[in-house]
Design an enzyme around this catalytic site. Sequence first.
Site, mmCIF file in Angstrom:
data_model
loop_
_atom_site.group_PDB
_atom_site.id
_atom_site.type_symbol
_atom_site.label_atom_id
_atom_site.label_comp_id
_atom_site.label_asym_id
_atom_site.label_seq_id
_atom_site.Cartn_x
_atom_site.Cartn_y
_atom_site.Cartn_z
ATOM 1 N N TRP A 1 0.804 -1.214 0.000
ATOM 2 C CA TRP A 1 0.000 0.000 0.000
ATOM 3 C C TRP A 1 0.845 1.277 0.000
ATOM 4 C CZ3 TRP A 1 -1.639 -4.550 1.922
ATOM 5 C CH2 TRP A 1 -2.945 -4.959 1.599
ATOM 6 N N ASP B 1 -12.770 -11.860 4.320
ATOM 7 C CA ASP B 1 -11.877 -10.787 3.910
ATOM 8 C C ASP B 1 -10.454 -11.317 3.857
ATOM 9 O OD1 ASP B 1 -10.602 -8.442 3.338
ATOM 10 O OD2 ASP B 1 -11.472 -7.295 4.987
ATOM 11 N N TYR C 1 -6.510 5.217 -1.764
ATOM 12 C CA TYR C 1 -7.895 4.986 -1.358
ATOM 13 C C TYR C 1 -8.006 4.722 0.142
ATOM 14 C CZ TYR C 1 -7.316 -0.107 -0.928
ATOM 15 O OH TYR C 1 -6.940 -1.369 -0.536
#
Length: 699
Positions: free
Chosen positions: A241, A358, A535
């Site tokens: 990320w 998830d 994001y």
Amino acid sequence: MSCVFPALKIGKVNWQSKLNKAAHHTSDYSSTELILRRGQPFNISLNLKTTAQSWDNFTFIASTGPSPEESQQTKAIFSLSEEGASGWSATQEPSEPRCLNLSILSPADAVIGRYKLQLQVLAGNKVSSKALGQFVLLFNPWCPDDDVYMANEKERQEYVLNDSGIIFQGVEKDIQEEAWNYGQFEEDILDISLAVLDRSLNHREDPALDVSRRNSPVYVSRVISATVNSNDEKGVVEGKWSGRFRSGTNPLRWSGSVTILRRWHRARYRPVRYGQCWVFAGVTCTVLRCLGIPTRVITNFNSAHDKNLNLSIDKYIDVSGNNLHLSEDSVWNFHVWNESWFVRRDLGSFYDGWQVLDATPQERSKGIYQCGPASTRAIKEGDVDLDYDSPFVFAAVNADCVTWIRYSKKRKERIYSDTRKIGKFISTKAVGTNARVDVTANYKYPEGSLKERQVYKKALKLLGVQRPGKRSKIPRSRRGFSRAQPAQNPSISGKLLLDASPVVGQDILLTLTLKNLIADFKTIKVKLKASAILYTRKPKAEILQLHRSVKLGSEEGNFDFIMAFITGQDIVLGCGTDKKETEQGDLFSDPAQPLSSRILFSLKVLGAAMVHKPVNVEVTFTNPLSEEVTDCVLRAEGSGLLKEQLRICVERMAPMETSTVEFEIIPYRSGTRQLQVDLVCTHFSDIKGFVMLHVAPTQ
């Protein structure tokens, strides 16, 4: 080659693959292997070279896994016309001379995986055996006794058999759709999906026990949520990320699971670099649909990441209003996960239905990075004491955002709480269309309702969370702003407006409107800052900082700013003035309003599409920059349309040039298909398009 039994010779074994696959809804799998679903009979035929005296001494053995055992349900022994203790059975169907037609039935709770089928014949004291072959057994959403049973046929078509879909991204005020190629029926994907199970930590620790537990969708889905990420084993995708992606692929450039899964398999299970939440969810959906578990992709906007599971996203400021950065909690513009449909025998029938999974590695669960299955019914009712990971999912959709003023290490005060910010427009693709369906009501009661607050308090109580500190009363005019000092009457107000949607390569025109709230003329200093953000709302780079002195009379004044916008990143704007003029100096600062690029890109299929018949596709796109770009690549993929990703080099594009590329596809599967095309270039990103086309069967 035949095998000789006493008074019996068996020749060829006919697995009736075409008929069985059609009956078991597995015809789309690109495999010569027989693929079946549990709880449903299948037929095979044995060609006999001699006539059997009796069928009473026929025994069948079905086995799976490295150490098959009857006690672990990985081995079943059953006779003709007699149901075995395992629930497997075989019956004789009407047969011609020297042909034995059999119908074999597996139980609806059989272990899924690759099976071997063996025939034993007893003659006197001698037992002879013949290996009849092997098959793959999957979960069966068409079987009422299977834990994954789904009653609605249209939903089965969507959540099991649809090999493409839409993943929603963006922000709550600008929801965008991205096409994704699941490709669960493509060549090798079933083998790779089974390999994902075999690479799990559970399998490496105790292979026999792991395989024996693969009869449960609860167990299988939880294992997949752990193994799709690479954090604890050689899982499929490595997440990243921050920083650059030079040693791998930028997550924005993936458009499907097939390339990822094949790359992982061909590299001998070395994790594929890199993924972010939608990539993990897309791959998870592929694997679970491939194994027969109804699955869909869910996007949660304003998604909370509650590190300490107190159901609160906490922000701390000092007495001067400065952010102290003491909390690891965060709010993402959006987060993507999966839901799978199955029974929860471990919780009770009330919690059957959609279960959250998830695979994005965020927090450890029982020591490893996995999440779910968590029942959406449990989340909605605040039953956060139930397996698995219900508190984490509850917080993601329903945490409160709380601002604290910290006076000292031992003293803090809650000054603001927003109970409605988290968990907006929870979305998934509609059944049968690409429309967005809002499923927020599956996760929580309406925001602001008494029931929603009751559920929230119930969840706090179950987790043993207490709210320290007394909440200050904040004037209504200041709610929404976390200010510690007493309210001051600001002398100016302002707002920052975007004149038009931004386009990559073109300037952005911003208008700042300032209003003098007192009669005196004044000169103020305006500071404007713009940053590219991820994001996850973490800043990536500052792209503009501007300072200007402005003279204000007793009326409004408009001031225009121009900013170059090249890369296609989301941006967040902030504007401030001299602190003496406004309350803490901030006029505008809203990380919840990122701006996204739009680029001209069209995709057209030139003619009718038919199986095994070539058809041309035309792609038109424009270089959005006022400079030449080189070394771009046009990529195309689509299950049933292209067996491998197609790559076409676009060597050069002049400034603002519109180019057209034409290429040929030869569809190999009928029905509604999704073709995805994207233009990859180092100068800009996020140029993607897709088209749905109907492929007719060969006439």
